[in-house]
Design a protein around this motif. Structure first.
Motif, PDB file in Angstrom:
ATOM      1  N   TYR A  69       3.826  69.314  49.322  1.00  0.00           N
ATOM      2  CA  TYR A  69       2.521  68.939  48.781  1.00  0.00           C
ATOM      3  C   TYR A  69       2.391  69.281  47.298  1.00  0.00           C
ATOM      4  CZ  TYR A  69       1.263  67.099  53.172  1.00  0.00           C
ATOM      5  OH  TYR A  69       1.253  66.309  54.274  1.00  0.00           O
ATOM      6  N   ASN A 120      -0.567  75.372  57.318  1.00  0.00           N
ATOM      7  CA  ASN A 120      -0.380  75.923  58.671  1.00  0.00           C
ATOM      8  C   ASN A 120       1.072  75.691  59.061  1.00  0.00           C
ATOM      9  OD1 ASN A 120      -3.055  76.695  59.119  1.00  0.00           O
ATOM     10  ND2 ASN A 120      -3.613  74.581  59.644  1.00  0.00           N
ATOM     11  N   PRO A 121       1.581  76.488  59.986  1.00  0.00           N
ATOM     12  CA  PRO A 121       2.942  76.215  60.470  1.00  0.00           C
ATOM     13  C   PRO A 121       3.031  74.770  60.959  1.00  0.00           C
ATOM     14  CG  PRO A 121       2.134  78.282  61.379  1.00  0.00           C
ATOM     15  CD  PRO A 121       0.994  77.660  60.629  1.00  0.00           C
ATOM     16  N   THR A 122       4.082  74.084  60.566  1.00  0.00           N
ATOM     17  CA  THR A 122       4.222  72.673  60.904  1.00  0.00           C
ATOM     18  C   THR A 122       4.733  72.538  62.339  1.00  0.00           C
ATOM     19  OG1 THR A 122       4.780  72.266  58.625  1.00  0.00           O
ATOM     20  CG2 THR A 122       5.255  70.496  60.189  1.00  0.00           C
ATOM     21  N   ILE A 123       3.941  71.873  63.166  1.00  0.00           N
ATOM     22  CA  ILE A 123       4.427  71.548  64.501  1.00  0.00           C
ATOM     23  C   ILE A 123       4.889  70.104  64.421  1.00  0.00           C
ATOM     24  CG2 ILE A 123       3.906  71.540  66.953  1.00  0.00           C
ATOM     25  CD1 ILE A 123       1.318  73.132  66.143  1.00  0.00           C
ATOM     26  N   GLY A 124       6.222  69.913  64.296  1.00  0.00           N
ATOM     27  CA  GLY A 124       6.717  68.563  64.116  1.00  0.00           C
ATOM     28  C   GLY A 124       7.120  68.345  62.673  1.00  0.00           C
ATOM     29  N   PHE A 125       6.509  67.357  62.035  1.00  0.00           N
ATOM     30  CA  PHE A 125       6.925  67.076  60.671  1.00  0.00           C
ATOM     31  C   PHE A 125       5.759  66.542  59.859  1.00  0.00           C
ATOM     32  CE2 PHE A 125       7.597  63.243  63.141  1.00  0.00           C
ATOM     33  CZ  PHE A 125       6.979  62.282  62.364  1.00  0.00           C
ATOM     34  N   ASN A 126       5.932  66.580  58.527  1.00  0.00           N
ATOM     35  CA  ASN A 126       5.023  65.883  57.624  1.00  0.00           C
ATOM     36  C   ASN A 126       5.866  64.907  56.822  1.00  0.00           C
ATOM     37  OD1 ASN A 126       2.489  67.400  58.039  1.00  0.00           O
ATOM     38  ND2 ASN A 126       3.738  69.095  57.289  1.00  0.00           N
ATOM     39  N   VAL A 127       5.316  63.754  56.565  1.00  0.00           N
ATOM     40  CA  VAL A 127       6.073  62.806  55.757  1.00  0.00           C
ATOM     41  C   VAL A 127       5.169  62.253  54.662  1.00  0.00           C
ATOM     42  CG1 VAL A 127       5.613  60.939  57.394  1.00  0.00           C
ATOM     43  CG2 VAL A 127       7.496  60.717  55.774  1.00  0.00           C
ATOM     44  N   TRP A 133      10.578  63.906  53.893  1.00  0.00           N
ATOM     45  CA  TRP A 133      10.275  64.399  55.250  1.00  0.00           C
ATOM     46  C   TRP A 133      10.370  65.898  55.257  1.00  0.00           C
ATOM     47  CZ3 TRP A 133       9.650  61.058  59.624  1.00  0.00           C
ATOM     48  CH2 TRP A 133       9.740  59.686  59.293  1.00  0.00           C
ATOM     49  N   LEU A 173      10.395  68.793  57.780  1.00  0.00           N
ATOM     50  CA  LEU A 173      10.490  69.073  59.219  1.00  0.00           C
ATOM     51  C   LEU A 173      10.189  70.546  59.479  1.00  0.00           C
ATOM     52  CD1 LEU A 173      13.742  67.081  60.059  1.00  0.00           C
ATOM     53  CD2 LEU A 173      11.379  66.351  60.281  1.00  0.00           C
ATOM     54  N   ILE A 229      11.650  73.765  67.066  1.00  0.00           N
ATOM     55  CA  ILE A 229      11.649  72.426  66.462  1.00  0.00           C
ATOM     56  C   ILE A 229      13.005  72.085  65.842  1.00  0.00           C
ATOM     57  CG2 ILE A 229      10.512  70.971  64.711  1.00  0.00           C
ATOM     58  CD1 ILE A 229       7.988  72.540  65.264  1.00  0.00           C
ATOM     59  N   LEU A 253       5.621  66.798  71.088  1.00  0.00           N
ATOM     60  CA  LEU A 253       4.886  67.668  70.168  1.00  0.00           C
ATOM     61  C   LEU A 253       5.376  67.520  68.728  1.00  0.00           C
ATOM     62  CD1 LEU A 253       5.624  71.479  70.352  1.00  0.00           C
ATOM     63  CD2 LEU A 253       7.354  69.794  70.802  1.00  0.00           C
ATOM     64  N   MET A 254       6.514  66.833  68.547  1.00  0.00           N
ATOM     65  CA  MET A 254       7.043  66.636  67.197  1.00  0.00           C
ATOM     66  C   MET A 254       6.060  65.915  66.280  1.00  0.00           C
ATOM     67  SD  MET A 254       9.780  68.031  66.417  1.00  0.00           S
ATOM     68  CE  MET A 254      10.484  67.179  65.008  1.00  0.00           C
ATOM     69  N   VAL A 255       5.150  65.126  66.826  1.00  0.00           N
ATOM     70  CA  VAL A 255       4.234  64.386  65.947  1.00  0.00           C
ATOM     71  C   VAL A 255       2.940  65.146  65.682  1.00  0.00           C
ATOM     72  CG1 VAL A 255       5.091  62.077  66.449  1.00  0.00           C
ATOM     73  CG2 VAL A 255       3.379  63.101  67.933  1.00  0.00           C
ATOM     74  N   SER A 266       1.916  67.716  63.833  1.00  0.00           N
ATOM     75  CA  SER A 266       1.460  67.953  62.459  1.00  0.00           C
ATOM     76  C   SER A 266       1.026  66.673  61.778  1.00  0.00           C
ATOM     77  CB  SER A 266       2.580  68.582  61.632  1.00  0.00           C
ATOM     78  OG  SER A 266       2.549  69.976  61.795  1.00  0.00           O
ATOM     79  N   SER A 267       1.783  65.603  62.013  1.00  0.00           N
ATOM     80  CA  SER A 267       1.455  64.337  61.373  1.00  0.00           C
ATOM     81  C   SER A 267       0.109  63.818  61.859  1.00  0.00           C
ATOM     82  CB  SER A 267       2.534  63.309  61.688  1.00  0.00           C
ATOM     83  OG  SER A 267       3.789  63.881  61.498  1.00  0.00           O
TER      84      SER A 267
END
Lengths: 184, 961
Positions: A36, A47-54, A67, A69, A75, B108-110, B112-113
């Motif tokens: 970011y 916050n702790p990422t559960i999954g991913f941000n893109v 990406w 992750l 994870i 659960l991988m999605v 955060s998105s």
């Protein structure tokens, strides 16, 4: 119309693809903060990422798909689902977390063995340099045995996502490498 | 991966064979390829996602993809998150992930998105995102969504708010504490109107008719206020178990609510609260009354439904004004075009007709027009409701209305109508003429299958049995019917009835002719039945009766001999041979037994006999009670009347049960008494039978009957002797033997923390006059644990044969011991302390010596009895006529005749007719005619009894209540 011209322009430069970059690393290393910082230029509490941000961002005329992750143990096994077509990996290390630097090293080498990442460039951020007790870039490099890496462009940069130190410097290097490879 | 490729090859071959629907595996491959492209094409992706969704929803989750296929799909779909600023693609992604989440792993991988979209996405995709989030959350991640859910609930956008509320509802099972933390926000959302935002449809480029604001407002109304309904649902779920919180919630202003579903739900909660505590009803009366004048149909119906169930279950008193408004509303709804509304309305009226038939009659014109409704369910309810509102004056016109209509409906439906008519025939015996005509018409009508004809014959058999005046006419019509009947089964039944009732009719020869016609014309099954029927005529007419017709008997014998010689079928010849032999040897019981066994007792005794393997001694039938023809009919009539009572009079026994369930038992004093007096005859007989079995089990009396006790003559009860909520619940059954009286006390220990030992009932006869009974012995219960239920007995010897009223005072003596909570046994070494408990006295009246007896003609039988007596009572207690009648029926043990045990239409006057016989002597009969008037001061009773035993007559009439 602007899109149309820019796509012609891209083609002239030989760049017709989005560049895909992964940000990996153990949990709490600062991956989301870096993402970011790149996207918006500000520092957020994450916050702790559960999954991913893109996020998609344009850097030096290059369209990047970045990406980020999540780094939690649960994870990490899913990282490999996102390796395909990756141009570069940014590996983030918490330089103050000396206890887990070996774990990080193991994860890094495991990842680099993957076939899909053979051509990907590697940028390591020795992050959290603003905190006291942080290892220097060369110390981190030693711990990670980066010198053993062959057939790969790599670099390590001391950084602090909080202050922005080193982030652009690292990314600049990465973009140069990518542009070079694409021109070849 | 090779496996996938193989499948792909197969798919190519199958798709080349011309199937139009794209194969799921080729779509699967397409998805993997397209979603991983860089850059992706949003339009292509959207189309593929739509196809994928189609497969997932059409084929069902289990069949569509395996777990590993679904997981691969899921990860490739998740890559589409990189494509930002395309809301319509994102919506499709959410829809697909939602469907995939039930088969794919690692969804659960999605998380955060999705969370990012909920935080900063467009309002258009937020609802989809929230709904998808609930599918991917689990116990460990749910807490992290708290703030997102909360923010969405307070969002001014209706659909975002709704999505969050409904999603919270769905995550309750895994994250109740999380949801509870924003319960206040959810509650506020009930009373906060939200807007539906009009979307700028730029992103959904495929829609060509992008009409801007005008088109938007056409498709999106100002607001449906749906989020208020969802907020209420969630709040209710959270406060479900907290009565006070619910009360507080419900006390908010009902009229300010905008959503009709919310209002319906609101009323349901009101109903639930009233059911939990009926005293709350008065708080809500005004709300319900006003609600009936709301604009929404559904709300009005829900209120009408609540009030109906309150009336039917006898939960709370509903005043006439409210009742009137309900009827008015329902009446209006009977003529609306919407089918579901008509149905709901007629169904409620049908329920109300059970408890207040006269009040419903204001709707009769509308109900009559509904008989011809296109919807069968509506017309069925209309008819049965009309029949319930029927009284002796309008029954004829009702039946003629129905008659017109029955011709063009299905059999199942006709059977329902015939059943309704059957209950009418028992309810209004005087109207048999109309009913009979209706039944005969339906029988003779050519259409209708065997089931229908059978039910009509059933109904006719009831008429013949219980409405004596209709007998001859019904039998004659049945004779006509069998001349032209295609169903053997029905024919055989009719022949049986003719055999049973024909011989005693005025012109038996008429039936003989019809029956014999069957012998010459029909198949062997019918011929055999006809032979048996004919032989019954000989038995009854060949005897020494006054009405006997020896020539008829002689003629039939020659007919039977003819059959025996000439019939082609073995069975028919055998039967006629047996019949002739029985007639010759004078064994009439073999053909027409005068007594029948109590079948349920016979069954249990036989089972016992077979399971005990005591085959050395033959089965003893003497312990099974037998009934004569009249007694059997008395039992059956009683049973059928009880059935009607169950159906019609609002099911008092179940109301009793319900009132026991509610905590407000103090208001329902004696609910056990009320329910026990209203348990059906059969249930009571069964209870008595069970307890009598215990009498034998406890070896109080030897089961061979050879003891000093003599034969068991009668058992009465159970009589409740305590309040149902006291520490010991005690009821008693009186067993009357030839020489002894055995009182069986059924004692239940309702204490939770103490056991009682050495339990004994001290019984004293405290009649002022000298008693006819001498105390013989009593039994002791060694130990009665909490919740346990045991019997103890007190035995008295009779000193004289004569019947005398006795009163027994009862004191329970016992030793209390506290229970050790660890072992659930009394503390070792605890000596306990002596205690006693006095409960209601038990009465033994001459009613206990009576058994119900059926009579076809009460008036005539009464005039045959020589002695008469009468008595006048004044009941000061505030009880209804029905309660008084129930009490008298229970006390006298006599059979109520001509349906006089039911008070119709809340009238103030009633006549009760009872008939019975003494258990000591079958020839002593007694009939009682009781006239009752209810006034503000109480109930005045005048009882006139007639019997052939003077003492019994005066004793009974003086001990009615």
């Amino acid at each position: 119309m602007g899109n149309y011209f820019s796509s012609i322009f891209d083609r002239l430069w030989g760049i017709n693809k989005d560049v895909r970059i992964l940000i990996l690393g153990l949990d709490g290393a600062g991956k989301t903060t870096i993402l970011y910082f790149l996207k918006i230029g500000e520092v957020f509490n994450t916050n702790p990422t559960i999954g991913f941000n893109v996020e998609t961002l344009t850097y030096k005329n290059l369209k990047l798909n970045v990406w980020d992750l999540g780094g939690q143990t649960s994870i990490r096994p899913y990282w490999r689902c996102y390796y395909a077509n990756t141009a570069a990996v940014i590996f983030v290390i918490d330089s103050t977390d000396t206890d887990r630097i070996q774990t990080a090293s193991k994860e890094l080498h495991l990842m680099l063995k993957e076939e899909e990442l053979q051509d990907a460039a590697l940028l390591v951020f020795a992050n959290k340099q603003d905190l006291p007790g942080a290892l220097s870039a060369s110390e981190v490099s030693d711990s990670l045995k980066l010198v053993d890496l062959k057939d790969r462009s790599w670099s390590i940069v001391a950084s602090s996502a909080k202050t922005g130190e080193g982030i652009h410097e690292g990314l600049d290097w990465l973009i140069d490498v990518i542009k070079e490879e694409q021109l070849q | 991966m090779s496996a996938y490729k193989k499948k792909n090859e197969n798919d190519i071959s199958s798709s080349s064979s011309g199937s139009e629907v794209p194969d799921k595996m080729s779509i699967y491959q397409d998805c993997l390829k397209t979603f991983n492209e860089s850059p992706i094409s949003p339009k292509k992706c959207r189309l593929l996602l739509a196809k994928l969704l189609n497969i997932l929803t059409l084929e069902g989750y289990k069949k569509s993809f395996t777990t590993s296929e679904a997981t691969t799909l899921f990860f490739s779909v998740s890559k589409l998150f990189q494509h930002q600023n395309n809301d319509s693609l994102r919506q499709m992604v959410y829809l697909v992930i939602k469907e995939l989440s039930s088969i794919s792993e690692d969804t659960l991988m999605v998380t955060s998105s999705i969370m990012k979209d909920i935080q900063s996405g467009d309002n258009l995709i937020k609802p989809n995102a929230v709904r998808t989030l609930t599918r991917v959350l689990d116990e460990t991640t749910a807490f992290s969504a708290e703030r997102l859910f909360k923010n969405c609930i307070v969002s001014p956008d209706s659909s975002v708010c709704s999505a969050s509320l409904v999603s919270s509802y769905h995550v309750l099972p895994i994250a109740e504490t999380t949801v509870k933390r924003y319960g206040t926000e959810a509650m506020q959302a009930i009373f906060t109107p939200k807007k539906v935002s009009t979307y700028n449809n730029n992103s959904s480029s495929s829609s060509s008719n992008n009409n801007g604001d005008e088109g938007g407002s056409k498709f999106y109304p100002q607001s449906s206020y749906m989020s208020e309904y969802h907020a209420f649902g969630l709040t209710y779920k959270l406060k479900n178990n907290d009565k006070i919180a619910l009360m507080k919630l419900i006390q908010n202003d009902f009229n300010s609510l905008k959503n009709q579903f919310l209002k319906v739900e609101w009323i349901k909660v009101v109903g639930e609260l009233i059911y939990k505590d009926s005293s709350l009803f008065s708080n809500f009366e005004q709300l319900l009354y006003n609600g009936l004048y709301q604009s929404y149909e559904a709300v009005k119906l829900e209120i009408a439904k609540l009030i109906t169930t309150l009336i039917v279950d006898n939960i709370a008193p509903v005043n006439d004004q409210l009742f009137g408004s309900v009827l008015e509303v329902l009446k209006q709804f009977l003529v609306v075009p919407r089918t579901s509304t008509r149905f709901a309305s007629v169904r409620l009226l049908n329920k109300l007709a059970m408890v207040a038939p006269t009040k419903i009659s204001v709707c009769n014109p509308e109900l009559e027009s509904l008989i011809n409704d296109k919807n069968r369910n509506i017309s069925t309810f209309a008819i049965t409701t009309l029949l319930k509102t029927g009284n002796s004056s309008n029954i004829a016109s009702l039946i003629s209305t129905i008659n017109k209509f029955t011709h063009d409906v299905s059999d199942d439906f006709k059977i329902i109508i015939v059943d309704a008519i059957r209950t009418l025939s028992i309810k209004f015996p005087n109207e048999w003429n109309v009913i009979l005509q209706f039944l005969i018409d339906s029988l003779k009508n050519s259409d209708g299958g065997i089931k229908f004809k059978n039910s009509v014959v059933d109904c006719l058999i009831d008429l013949v049995q219980f409405v004596p005046s209709s007998k001859e006419s019904a039998l004659e019509n049945l004779c006509d019917f069998i001349e032209d009947c295609e169903y053997s089964e029905v024919l055989v039944r009719v022949l049986h009835i003719l055999g049973d009732y024909g011989p005693t009719a005025s012109k038996p020869s008429l039936y003989v002719r019809h029956i014999y016609n069957r012998v010459t014309l029909e198949n062997s099954i019918i011929r055999s039945a006809a032979v048996v029927a004919l032989s019954k005529f000989v038995i009854i007419n060949g005897g020494n009766n006054a009405s006997a017709d020896p020539t008829l008997a002689k003629n039939i014998i020659s007919l039977l001999e003819n059959i025996k010689e000439n019939d082609v079928d073995d069975e028919v010849r055998d039967r006629s041979a047996v019949a002739l032999e029985c007639i010759k040897e004078n064994h009439p019981d073999l053909i027409k037994s005068s007594k029948t066994f109590d079948l349920s007792v016979l069954e249990s005794k036989l089972t016992q006999y077979v399971t005990n393997h005591e085959f050395d001694s033959p089965f003893d039938t003497s312990s099974v009670p037998q009934y004569s023809e009249d007694e059997r009919r008395a039992l059956e009539l009683k049973r059928k009347q009880d059935e009607i009572n169950d159906k019609n009079s609002g099911d008092f026994s179940s109301a009793g049960k319900k009132s026991k369930k509610t905590d407000a038992s103090t208001k329902n004093n004696g609910s056990l008494g009320a329910s026990s007096s209203n348990t059906t005859f059969e249930q009571r007989a069964k209870i008595i039978h069970e307890y009598t079995e215990k009498l034998y089990e406890a070896s109080i009396i030897p089961s061979d009957g050879s003891s000093k006790f003599g034969k068991l003559l009668n058992s009465c009860g159970p009589v409740p002797l305590t309040e149902p909520e006291s520490e010991f619940v005690i009821s008693a059954i009186k067993h009357i033997f030839q020489n002894y009286i055995v009182l069986q006390y059924n004692i239940e220990n309702t204490l939770t923390d103490s056991a009682v030992e050495n339990v004994q009932v001290e019984v004293n006869t405290n009649t002022n006059k000298t008693s006819n009974l001498v105390f013989d012995s009593s039994t002791i219960i060694d130990q009665l644990m909490p919740g346990a239920n045991e019997q103890c007995y007190a035995i008295f010897e009779k000193t004289s044969e004569s019947i005398k009223e006795e009163e027994f005072s009862n004191i329970l003596t016992f030793v209390t011991k506290e229970i050790d909570p660890a072992t659930q046994q009394p503390f070792a070494g605890d000596e306990g302390f002596d205690d006693e408990y006095e409960f209601d006295p038990l009465l033994l009246t001459c009613g206990d010596y009576l058994q119900p007896l059926f009579t076809a003609d009460f008036r005539q039988d009464l005039s045959k009895l020589s002695f008469g007596d009468s008595c006048v009572y004044n009941i000061k207690e505030n009880i209804t006529l029905q309660q008084a009648v129930d009490k008298i029926v229970l006390n006298t043990n006599c059979l109520p005749l001509e349906n006089t045990q039911f008070i119709m239409d809340e009238s103030e006057k009633h006549i009760l007719k009872l008939f019975g016989k003494s258990c000591l002597n079958d020839d002593i009969k007694i009939g009682i005619l009781i006239k009752m008037i209810k006034s503000s001061k109480g109930i005045a009773l005048k009882a006139e009894a007639r019997s052939n035993d003077q003492e019994l007559c005066s004793d009974l009439v003086n001990s009615l209540i």
